[in-house]
Design an enzyme around this catalytic site. Structure first.
Site, PDB file in Angstrom:
ATOM      1  N   ASP A   1      -6.250   1.870  -9.456  1.00 44.66           N
ATOM      2  CA  ASP A   1      -4.874   2.314  -9.198  1.00 44.66           C
ATOM      3  C   ASP A   1      -4.084   2.298 -10.516  1.00 44.66           C
ATOM      4  O   ASP A   1      -2.880   2.037 -10.532  1.00 44.66           O
ATOM      5  CB  ASP A   1      -4.185   1.446  -8.131  1.00 44.66           C
ATOM      6  CG  ASP A   1      -2.933   2.109  -7.547  1.00 44.66           C
ATOM      7  OD1 ASP A   1      -2.727   3.316  -7.781  1.00 44.66           O
ATOM      8  OD2 ASP A   1      -2.135   1.416  -6.882  1.00 44.66           O
TER       9      ASP A   1
ATOM     10  N   HIS B   1       0.336   3.552   2.631  1.00 45.33           N
ATOM     11  CA  HIS B   1       1.779   3.837   2.518  1.00 45.33           C
ATOM     12  C   HIS B   1       2.306   4.175   3.896  1.00 45.33           C
ATOM     13  O   HIS B   1       2.876   5.240   4.122  1.00 45.33           O
ATOM     14  CB  HIS B   1       2.034   4.957   1.513  1.00 45.33           C
ATOM     15  CG  HIS B   1       1.798   4.529   0.091  1.00 45.33           C
ATOM     16  ND1 HIS B   1       2.725   3.847  -0.651  1.00 45.33           N
ATOM     17  CD2 HIS B   1       0.708   4.662  -0.703  1.00 45.33           C
ATOM     18  CE1 HIS B   1       2.230   3.582  -1.852  1.00 45.33           C
ATOM     19  NE2 HIS B   1       1.003   4.063  -1.909  1.00 45.33           N
TER      20      HIS B   1
ATOM     21  N   GLY C   1       1.673   0.510  -9.445  1.00 46.17           N
ATOM     22  CA  GLY C   1       0.276   0.675  -9.792  1.00 46.17           C
ATOM     23  C   GLY C   1      -0.126  -0.495 -10.670  1.00 46.17           C
ATOM     24  O   GLY C   1       0.490  -1.558 -10.648  1.00 46.17           O
TER      25      GLY C   1
END
Ligand SMILES: [Zn+2]
Length: 374
Positions: free
Chosen positions: A264, A181, A299
């Site tokens: 995830d 990120h 996700g």
């Protein structure tokens, strides 16, 4: 004591044999096992999982228990409940709930190894599906996080002011440092990897390729630094939506033995298509892809048994895929007691049938009841 017969999946390949275990593995014998067309693997280790079965790490203890049970049904025997960027107190509450779940254990669920703190120390420019509650990694916030004693992996953006000091503190606390990120340059990423390695720690990319910049001739960027480093581990989301197969192959080529598969997964994993939620944001799951209203992937709804099948479909061997699901994540997290079928290690075991469907799962030798709703 339990004895299983089948094809034992080890880093050296597949061997007909028997595995005998109580809480830990007592014996591993290579013997002809005629007629046994099933595979015995070390349990899967998921270092990045937000939710599943309707539960989410941010819900607190009940959510964590729910996700740990749901993912155990799919072969995951150890996991790191993963937080999302949220108001600070909610993040701390989720860490404390994870500590409680890890201390109590989850009956019929995966072992809780600790928490993966994903955000809030990330770039507002590379949120992906993270809500815009990013914060800087100040010494005071780091102390709060580390005082919980439960963080085992972190995802941060190395270009943030204070990030390099934060990295040194995380490494000193035994935390795996994930780069993700992030809008960092090549140089900023390289400085972060050096900080990790100089402190004796382990670095990992957080869902490599996703929520980070591209690699270009004159600007190799985050990706260039991560893929060019010979020690960094990598997380890949192999759900058929997050990555092109060519990108997966490139990662495997650059980082042999250092690629890990993660789910995830978010709350809707295991529930099929429909409406759901991530970090307080509405999510819609259609055809196995979870997206925010703006179309961003939110996700996944992946489970690691499906990731295994997706990896096999790319032409990888079962032995290599098993490594990406167990041995490699264990090494990336410095777990010495699990990750391989080896005498003396924890009896975390998955049995797959010849179609690679989960047949049996054992967490520390205890059989997980399958087909039980979370
Ligand atoms: Zn993420």
């Amino acid at each position: 004591m339990t004895t299983l017969r089948g094809q034992l999946v080890t880093p050296a390949g597949l061997h007909d044999g028997e595995l005998t275990f109580g809480r830990s593995i007592e014996a591993l014998t290579v013997t002809p096992a005629p007629g046994t067309r099933r595979y015995i693997l070390p349990g899967f280790i998921d270092a990045h999982v937000h939710g599943g079965g309707g539960g989410d790490t941010m819900d607190g203890l009940l959510g964590i228990e729910t996700l740990a049970r749901m993912h155990a049904q799919h072969g995951t025997t150890s996991l790191l409940p993963t937080t999302i960027t949220n108001p600070w107190d909610r993040v701390l509450d989720a860490l404390n709930a994870t500590r409680q779940a890890a201390t109590q254990g989850v009956q019929g669920g995966a072992d809780i190894l600790g928490a993966h703190l994903e955000g809030p120390f990330i770039s507002p420019q590379r949120l992906g599906a993270q809500p815009p509650n990013t914060l800087l990694p100040t010494p005071e916030r780091l102390r709060k996080v580390l005082d919980t004693g439960i963080v085992r992996a972190v995802t941060l953006a190395p270009e943030l002011p204070g990030a390099l000091d934060a990295i040194r503190l995380f490494v000193a606390a035994g935390v795996r440092v994930g780069i993700g990120h992030t809008a960092a340059s090549f140089e900023q990423t390289r400085a972060a990897l050096d900080a990790v390695q100089d402190a004796g720690g382990r670095a990992c990319s957080t869902h490599l390729y996703n929520a980070m910049g591209a690699l270009q001739g004159r600007e190799p960027g985050v990706l260039g630094a991560l893929l060019g480093d010979e020690h960094t581990f990598h997380e890949l989301i192999l759900d058929g939506h997050h990555l092109h197969p060519g990108s997966v192959r490139l990662a495997l080529h650059c980082a042999p033995g250092r690629v890990t598969l993660i789910s995830d997964a978010m709350r809707a994993a295991g529930l099929g298509d429909g409406e759901s939620e991530l970090g307080g944001q509405p999510v819609r799951v259609i055809g196995g892809a979870a997206r925010l209203e703006n179309g961003s992937l939110a996700g996944s709804v992946l489970t690691l048994d499906v990731a295994l099948k997706n990896a096999l479909a790319l032409g990888l061997s079962l032995s290599d895929v098993s490594g990406m699901l167990s041995g490699t994540p264990a090494r990336s997290l410095n777990l010495l007691d699990r990750g391989r079928l080896e005498v003396g290690l924890r009896a975390d075991v998955v049995v797959l049938d010849e179609a690679f469907e989960v047949q049996e799962v054992y967490v520390a030798g205890e059989r997980v009841p399958l087909g039980v709703k979370a």
